[in-house]
Structures are given as structure tokens and as C-alpha cells.
Write an enzyme that holds these catalytic residues in place. Structure first.
Site, PDB file in Angstrom:
ATOM      1  N   GLU B  29       0.826  -1.201   0.000  1.00 12.73           N
ATOM      2  CA  GLU B  29       0.000   0.000   0.000  1.00 12.73           C
ATOM      3  C   GLU B  29       0.866   1.259   0.000  1.00 12.73           C
ATOM      4  OE1 GLU B  29      -1.851  -1.241   3.487  1.00 12.73           O
ATOM      5  OE2 GLU B  29      -3.210  -2.577   2.452  1.00 12.73           O
ATOM      6  N   GLU B  54      -4.702  -6.929   1.286  1.00 11.92           N
ATOM      7  CA  GLU B  54      -3.569  -7.645   1.885  1.00 11.92           C
ATOM      8  C   GLU B  54      -3.560  -9.126   1.497  1.00 11.92           C
ATOM      9  OE1 GLU B  54      -5.436  -5.554   3.666  1.00 11.92           O
ATOM     10  OE2 GLU B  54      -4.111  -4.110   4.648  1.00 11.92           O
ATOM     11  N   ASP B  79      -0.156  -5.155  12.439  1.00 14.88           N
ATOM     12  CA  ASP B  79      -1.550  -5.464  12.793  1.00 14.88           C
ATOM     13  C   ASP B  79      -2.337  -5.941  11.560  1.00 14.88           C
ATOM     14  OD1 ASP B  79      -1.801  -3.616  15.582  1.00 14.88           O
ATOM     15  OD2 ASP B  79      -0.372  -2.940  14.083  1.00 14.88           O
ATOM     16  N   PHE B  80      -1.964  -5.432  10.394  1.00 11.45           N
ATOM     17  CA  PHE B  80      -2.723  -5.754   9.177  1.00 11.45           C
ATOM     18  C   PHE B  80      -2.455  -7.179   8.688  1.00 11.45           C
ATOM     19  CE2 PHE B  80      -2.357  -0.935   8.151  1.00 11.45           C
ATOM     20  CZ  PHE B  80      -3.233  -0.655   9.191  1.00 11.45           C
ATOM     21  N   HIS B 123      -3.488  -0.734  16.067  1.00  8.90           N
ATOM     22  CA  HIS B 123      -2.400  -0.217  15.240  1.00  8.90           C
ATOM     23  C   HIS B 123      -1.067  -0.220  15.978  1.00  8.90           C
ATOM     24  CE1 HIS B 123      -5.761   1.148  12.851  1.00  8.90           C
ATOM     25  NE2 HIS B 123      -4.976   1.648  11.927  1.00  8.90           N
TER      26      HIS B 123
END
Lengths: 347, 337
Positions: B29, B54, B79-80, B123
Site C-alpha cells: 500500500e 492484503e 496489525d494488518f 495499530h
């Protein structure tokens, strides 16, 4: 019935509350990121005006206005943004993670997650709350997230009473959405069995009428709909968005970046000159695109509604003063809640 | 020797790797903005912005790595990973084992980790214990610019999927964008060390799975990675004022884990305090306790880690994350036992 005065009051309240939050953030009284919905008021108010008790809403990282429009106290939201103990979630969540069980309203900082959550709210409505609906809010960037596409399909397959609302400002964080998105979003939703429409989010009246039709469909058991609404967000992805800063203060913000950028463009080893020029051109286009998102009155849903109001100047002034006072009061409550030495809290 | 910030070291080492090996491609991203310099220098074919997908782009990295590229994926925040766990846990981690060792997945996932800047519990996680739990994955957490560049080069050269986690408090780019956003009205408890430092003229890969002894001591061993190392070093300074001599071991890599380096030090100190910015239960702290028990060393043990969801409120966040005071107090208690 579409009530323009009531809608204007709601939109103006959202705008003023979010401006107050932006001020607190600038002052350092709110830590971390801050994603606001300034420029999206027409969409938020136009859709949520139709919700009542028992209806549910799944919000994304940009949920302050949604919470406000569902009836959560402004002071509770502001305090939560400040991380205070008496905030909406006791200071545990912050602005990206606002929850109000009483309003069946939840939010999340993970892009796309509003889709599955809204499906779950809608499934519970099918069982427990006939004629009630769930609304999911997300950006067009989220439309490329697998979980959101999967939830469109699930909602269609299970006839779930969901309204998927896509707020499309054309930019996913800093990435041009068309550059990373195949096909059209309405066709994508349709392909998954969810009927969709594409409207401008600037005119709250258009949003209101379209949402009314789609929510009626959901309430009468005819399944989900997809509403793509376009908008401009003058603050970019979040407050302090580096692209917005480059537009407003090009010299100060670009200076530290220019040296490395020029040296990257000139250094040996790397792509051909043509490819490097293409890359620089795209970076300049990205900054130019950001400059064009600055909210002129033609794109400002609050100002557009104001122009169309059929009330006297005195009544309008009275209404606006009332909103200002309500927001001022909420802000004062929040500031009074700061613990002694609280200004040090975020430092 | 040159002097660089943590973020500069990462970009500089990545530039070197991209210059030397055409197979290194960067995607994720917003990479055109995050890696503006590399985007300009190497062009969009090698530095490619991805949609917020993702599952798709991490899964793509797995396939691309299997088919001859060396993908370097920018996940922005660890976190993603949860959004795309399948690509990593069920695909990337399994290929080498399933193929009988015949097919490998040389990819790197770079992501910011950790808190301390008030961004909330979705986050600011560290999650390296979660990654290290899965056989077939490696995860490194540098604490200095020199280690950041060296480990990054090693991660790219490695034949396995490697997570490169970057403590956000040490970076200038991620912390500026996610924390201050151009404000001068916020400050954080940033460790004095680690944000900038000497780096080699030319990057050489650092072996993965080798801890570094940052400070030698005789009474107590403090082990950890990332921010924890700087907190532990500050605590060790305080402890020395009380006549307590603490050694500080920078693990640098969570998987593989240099158990031997820790055990060797504990053998002489007889006490181990593990400091972890990741969650306490079923993680790094317990793993090192198990290592000590299995070794048969007669050591005392204590740990400091994150015990619940990280609060948004910065005041409470400071108390939940390992800080100098907690390390100092825990070390003193361990001395008394």
C-alpha cells in the site's frame, strides 16, 4: 419526509464537532492519527436519518459523525477521542474504535471490516428484530478488501437486510483508486448479486431519497443494496496528511524530500530515464490530485444544503447559533474532564 | 562509517539490494509515497502501489517468490497481517515443508510494530510471537540503524519468508505520519538510543538468529528486542547506581531465537528478566523461561510484557507497555528473591 432544516442541523453539527476535534488534535490533546469525515456530511446524514431504534451501523476508522448521527452525545465522543476515563469507551478505544452497544453502533480501524460486521448485525436482525436493518460505511479503498467483497456476496446469498454505503473520494490513503481498481464498483456489487447505484454525495437530498428506497427494500426482506456516493475530503486520509501539507506548504514540506528524490532520480543503477520520468510525473500528479480535493463551496454538502433552505435569515441564524452553542458546550465538558495536568497526558 | 537514522538505514540497504538484484521487487500500500525515492529511481515495475488487498498482495508475494522473484512487501503495520493470515500461515510457511525442502519462498514482509504514540490497540501491536509460533517463518526486530540495514539485507538474501519488524518509536517516517502528522504539540517517550547511529559504508548481511550483548553484567540478565533494549539499557544504568550489574541481550531475531546466547549469560548471572512489547501469554517471555528450564540452569526468572489490549489513552498506554520504571522495579525484585 425529507426535512431540510433538520438535515442541515445534523450536518452542521457533524461539521462543527469534527472541527472541534481537529482543533484538539492540533493542540496535541488527541494522540495518534485522526480521520475525520469533513466533506462527507451529506452521505452520513442522508443515510443515517432513516435509522431508528434497533437498526445497526458498522463504521470504519472515520466514525465520529456516524456515532453522532445515531444519537451518541458529542461530549462522550470528544472525550473518547481524548482518551478520557469518562469518554464513550472509557478512553480505551479512541476515535478509530468507537462503540455504543445501546445504539448497535460499532467501528473498526481495519479497512473493510465494516462489511462482515454489518452482515452479522443484519443476521441478528433477521432473527431478533424483524424489519430492522444494518448499514455498513466504508471507503472505495475498502472495496478491494477481500472481506468486504465476501460480505457483499454473503448478504446477497442470505438476503440480509444490509445497506452497503461506499464513500468514494477517489483516493485510498495516497493511492489513486482508479489506478489500483479493476472495473466499476457498482458493477462489482451487481456481479455479487447486490443491486447498486452511483450518486453524488454532495447533495444530501439525493442521498436521502436513494437511501430511503434501498432501506425500504431491506426492511421488507428484499435483501441488500450498494450505494456508491462520491465526495471530496479536504483533509485527505487523516489530519496531517503529508500530501495535504505539501499542497499547503510546498516549500517547507517538499524541501526535505526533494534532495533524496533528485538524487534517486539521477543515481546510476535503476530504471531507464523514461521510467524514472514516468515515476516523477506520477508523484507530481498525486500532489496535483490532492490540491484539487480542496473543498470549494460547490463540493461542500453543508453549504449546498444551506443555500437551499427555505427559512428566514433570522431562523437560520438562530439555528446556527444553537448548533455552535451545543458544540461549544460539549467541548467545554470535555476540557473540564481533563485531569489536572491533563495537557501532559498526550505528551 | 556513515551516520544514518533508522529509516534512512532501511531505505539505503533496500536500495543496495535492489541495485544488486533485479529480482527484488517492492509492493504494497502507498509505496509510491512511502518509498518515493525508490519509486523514482527504479520505476513502477519494481516499486508498485497495491490496492488495500492484503490477502491478494501477500498471497501474490508467495507465488512470485516461488516463481523466481524476491518480493519485498510493505505491509505498513504488522496489525494488518491479521487481514491476510492465510497467505502467510497456510501458504508461505508451508511450501518448503510440503515440497520436501525442494521449493522455497524467499520473501520479506516489512511492517511497523509497537506503540508509544497513542494510536490504539489495533495499530500498535507487536505480534512477533504470533509469527514465531508458526514453523517455517522467520521474524527479526532490529534496535539500531546498523542492525536494521544488516538484518534487512539478510532477510532479502534468506530463502525463507522473513518478517522485518520496525519499532515505530525508532523511525522518523512512520512515527511522523502516524503520530505527529506535522504537529509540534505532541512528544513521545522516545528512547535516547536507536533512532540514529553509525552504519557501515557498504551494507553486509547480518546473520539471522544471532543475539548481541549490548551490555555485560554479572548479577542479572535482561533480554528482549527492539524498543525493549533501549528501555532495558536505561534501567541497567539506574540499577548500576544501586550496585546491581545487569547485562542486556538484544535478541535481534525472535525466530530463529538465539537461546544459547541467553543461556550462556544466565549461566553466570543466575537471573533472567525478559522484556517484551508483545503480549505476555504464549509468547517470547514464556519461550525463554522454557529454554532456561529445559537447560537445567538454576535461574530465577521474571518477565514484563503487555498483558491486555493496549489502551488508547496515552497515560494508560505508557503503563501497559514495558517502560524503564517497570524494568527497574522488576529487576530489583528479582535481586531480592
Amino acid at each position: 419526509m425529507f426535512d431540510s432544516v433538520s438535515l442541515y442541523r445534523k450536518m452542521l453539527t457533524c461539521r462543527r464537532v469534527e472541527e472541534a476535534i481537529a482543533g484538539l488534535w492540533q493542540e496535541g490533546l488527541i494522540s495518534g492519527e485522526m480521520h475525520l469525515g469533513i466533506g462527507e456530511e451529506g452521505i452520513n446524514a442522508g443515510v443515517l436519518d432513516h435509522l431508528g431504534d434497533g437498526d445497526a451501523v458498522a463504521l470504519d476508522h472515520r466514525g465520529t459523525a456516524g456515532m453522532l448521527l445515531r444519537g451518541v452525545e458529542a461530549a462522550a465522543i470528544i472525550k473518547e477521542c481524548m482518551g478520557l476515563e469518562d469518554g464513550l469507551c472509557g478512553g480505551m478505544g479512541g476515535h478509530m474504535h468507537l462503540f455504543s452497544k445501546d445504539h448497535l453502533a460499532a467501528s473498526s480501524g481495519i479497512v473493510g471490516s465494516a462489511g462482515p460486521t454489518a452482515c452479522g448485525f443484519a443476521l441478528a436482525a433477521q432473527h431478533l428484530r424483524p424489519k430492522k436493518v444494518a448499514v455498513a460505511f466504508f471507503g472505495e479503498g475498502a472495496m478491494n478488501q477481500g472481506m468486504l467483497m465476501e460480505s457483499l456476496n454473503l448478504a446477497a446469498a442470505w438476503d440480509l437486510p444490509v445497506l452497503f454505503v461506499c464513500r468514494d473520494n477517489g483516493t485510498a490513503i495516497t493511492t489513486s483508486s482508479p489506478a489500483v481498481t479493476g472495473g466499476s464498483l457498482e458493477e462489482r456489487a451487481r456481479g455479487l448479486g447486490v443491486s447498486g447505484k452511483n450518486i453524488s454525495g454532495v447533495d444530501v437530498e439525493v442521498v436521502w431519497h436513494e437511501a430511503a428506497v434501498m432501506l425500504d427494500r431491506a426492511r421488507s426482506g428484499k435483501g441488500p443494496s450498494f450505494l456508491r456516493t462520491t465526495c471530496l475530503r479536504p483533509q485527505g486520509h487523516f489530519l496531517g496528511d503529508p500530501l495535504i501539507r505539501m499542497v499547503h506548504k510546498p516549500v517547507a514540506e517538499m524541501k526535505p524530500r526533494t534532495g533524496p528524490l533528485v538524487s534517486a532520480a539521477m543515481s546510476s543503477g535503476g530504471a531507464s530515464i523514461a521510467q524514472r520520468l514516468a515515476a516523477i510525473t506520477k508523484i507530481m500528479a498525486m500532489i496535483g490530485r490532492t490540491a484539487r480535493t480542496q473543498l470549494g463551496s460547490a463540493h461542500d454538502p453543508v453549504l449546498q444544503m444551506r443555500k437551499k433552505l427555505k427559512i428566514t435569515a433570522d431562523d437560520l441564524a438562530g439555528l446556527e447559533e444553537e448548533v455552535e452553542l451545543t458544540v461549544k458546550d460539549a467541548l467545554e465538558q470535555a476540557l473540564q474532564s481533563l485531569p489536572a495536568g491533563g495537557e501532559e497526558a498526550t505528551k | 562509517m556513515r551516520e544514518m537514522t533508522f529509516s534512512q538505514a532501511i531505505e539505503d540497504a533496500l536500495t543496495q539490494a535492489m541495485k544488486e538484484d533485479q529480482r527484488v521487487v517492492v509492493f504494497g500500500e502507498d509505496v509510491h509515497a512511502l518509498r518515493m525515492n525508490l519509486y523514482t529511481r527504479f520505476g513502477e515495475k519494481r516499486v508498485r502501489p497495491a490496492p488495500i488487498s492484503e490477502s491478494a498482495f501477500l498471497g501474490t508475494a508467495v507465488g512470485a517468490a516461488m516463481a523466481g522473484l524476491r518480493p519485498f512487501v510493505e505491509l505498513i503495520l504488522i496489525d494488518f497481517l491479521a487481514v491476510a493470515a492465510d497467505a502467510i500461515i497456510n501458504q508461505a510457511a508451508k511450501v518448503e515443508a510440503f515440497s520436501g525442502g525442494r521449493w522455497k519462498v524467499p520473501m520479506v514482509v516489512r511492517a511497523g510494530c509497537g506503540g508509544g504514540y497513542g494510536d490504539g490497540g489495533q495499530h500498535e501491536q507487536s505480534l512477533w510471537g504470533w509469527i514465531a509460533h508458526i514453523p517455517g517463518l522467520k521474524v527479526v526486530v532490529p534496535s539500531t540503524p546498523a542492525d536494521a540495514g544488516g538484518l534487512l539485507l539478510a532477510a532479502i538474501a534468506d530463502e525463507s519468508p522473513v518478517f522485518f519488524l520496525e519499532p515505530k518509536l525508532l523511525t522518523d517516517d512512520l512515527l511522523e505520519v502516524l503520530g505527529s502528522g506535522g504537529r509540534t504539540t505532541v512528544t513521545y517517550d522516545i528512547p535516547t538510543g536507536g533512532r540514529s547511529g553509525p552504519v557501515p559504508e557498504r551494507w553486509e548481511p547480518l546473520a539471522l538468529g544471532r543475539a548481541a550483548v549490548r551490555r555485560e553484567g554479572t548479577d542479572i540478565t535482561i533480554a528482549g528486542a527492539g524498543i525493549a533494549i533501549h528501555r532495558a539499557t536505561e534501567a541497567a544504568d539506574l540499577l548500576s547506581g544501586e550496585g546491581i550489574s545487569a547485562s542486556v541481550i538484544d535478541l535481534r531475531s525472535i525466530a530463529p531465537l538465539d537461546r544459547d546466547a541467553v543461556l550462556k549469560d544466565v549461566e553466570s548471572t543466575g537471573r533472567l528478566l525478559v522484556v517484551d512489547d508483545d503480549y505476555r501469554d504464549f509468547g517470547l517471555t514464556g519461550e525463554l523461561a522454557a529454554a532456561v528450564l529445559e537447560s537445567g540452569l538454576p535461574a530465577r526468572f521474571a518477565r514484563i510484557a503487555v498483558e491486555g489490549t493496549i489502551p488508547f489513552d496515552p497515560k494508560r498506554e505508557q503503563k501497559v507497555l514495558p517502560n524503564v520504571e517497570r524494568i527497574y522495579e522488576a529487576a530489583r525484585r528479582l535481586m531480592e528473591r
